[in-house]
Design an enzyme around this catalytic site. Sequence first.
Site, PDB file in Angstrom:
ATOM      1  CG  ASN A 160      -7.822 -11.656   0.952  1.00 21.50           C
ATOM      2  OD1 ASN A 160      -7.347 -10.545   1.146  1.00 21.50           O
ATOM      3  ND2 ASN A 160      -8.348 -12.008  -0.205  1.00 21.50           N
ATOM      4  CG  ASN A 176      -1.889  -1.163   1.190  1.00 17.56           C
ATOM      5  OD1 ASN A 176      -2.060  -1.789   0.149  1.00 17.56           O
ATOM      6  ND2 ASN A 176      -2.501  -1.460   2.319  1.00 17.56           N
ATOM      7  CG  HIS A 209       3.985  -1.830  -4.667  1.00 14.35           C
ATOM      8  ND1 HIS A 209       2.802  -2.518  -4.856  1.00 14.35           N
ATOM      9  CD2 HIS A 209       4.969  -2.679  -5.077  1.00 14.35           C
ATOM     10  CE1 HIS A 209       3.073  -3.723  -5.342  1.00 14.35           C
ATOM     11  NE2 HIS A 209       4.371  -3.848  -5.475  1.00 14.35           N
TER      12      HIS A 209
END
Length: 229
Positions: A198, A89, A106
């Site tokens: 998840n 994120n 990222h």
Amino acid sequence: MMRIVILTGAGISAESGLGTFRDKDGLWTKYDLEDVATPQGFAHNPRLVHDFYNARRANCLAALPNDAHHALARLEAEFPGDVVIITQNIDNLHERAGNHRVWHMHGELLRALCASCGHRWNAPAIMTPQDPCPACHALATRPDVVWFGEMPHMMDDIQQALYEADLFVSIGTSGTVYPAAGFVRIASAGGAQTLEINLETTGSVFDETRQGEAGKQVPAWVDEVLRQA
Ligand code: OAD
């Protein structure tokens, strides 16, 4: 000393109101990834790309960490072993919840990067193609985020942490984007137990899978780990 390595993705910030990428109504159903998340897209239309990340920066600043972020901050503070978060994120919700060891593979929405000289600085709320680099003055300012076709950050540290991990936990990621999607196999090969938390099962090779919202599942898991520690 027990080492826990946690990989997070967009799903952990979903309950904070930040959109994921590949769910129904996800960002990649509204924008073309090639246009806004590749070096070629930026070269073709830098204003469009800046506008995309300006909007995401505004959303990020307006959002608050949720129960899953807070639980991971509690884990880092109270667990007697080692805890590191590797996040895909670009928001700052882990830091705002209180985590200190967060590796943004990222990149980060709140940082700017000069594509000409490599200088990095804190991004203003609104970035434009006309912003000069504060170090070299080139008009090559870009968000300090990793685009498709670029090398994620901190891969050497990540590789080492994965090999040394006793427990690898993946939270809120679809497991479709490499190299992060391959971390479970590296950790597993290095002897770690692996757990996926998840909303949906991703069909990957975890020892254990817990299905549900991160805001419920992560605090429950952290309670268990701290009770057993
Ligand atoms: P995705 O959008 O691909 O996946 C998000 C995952 O989170 C899905 O598997 C959802 O089922 C799950 N999810 C949604 N809401 C949840 C909730 N409340 N609790 C738990 N899970 C939930 O996002 P990422 O896997 O993070 O990269 O995407 C990886 C990379 O692709 C991103 O870092 C970004 C993107 O393109 C770049 O832009 C380079």
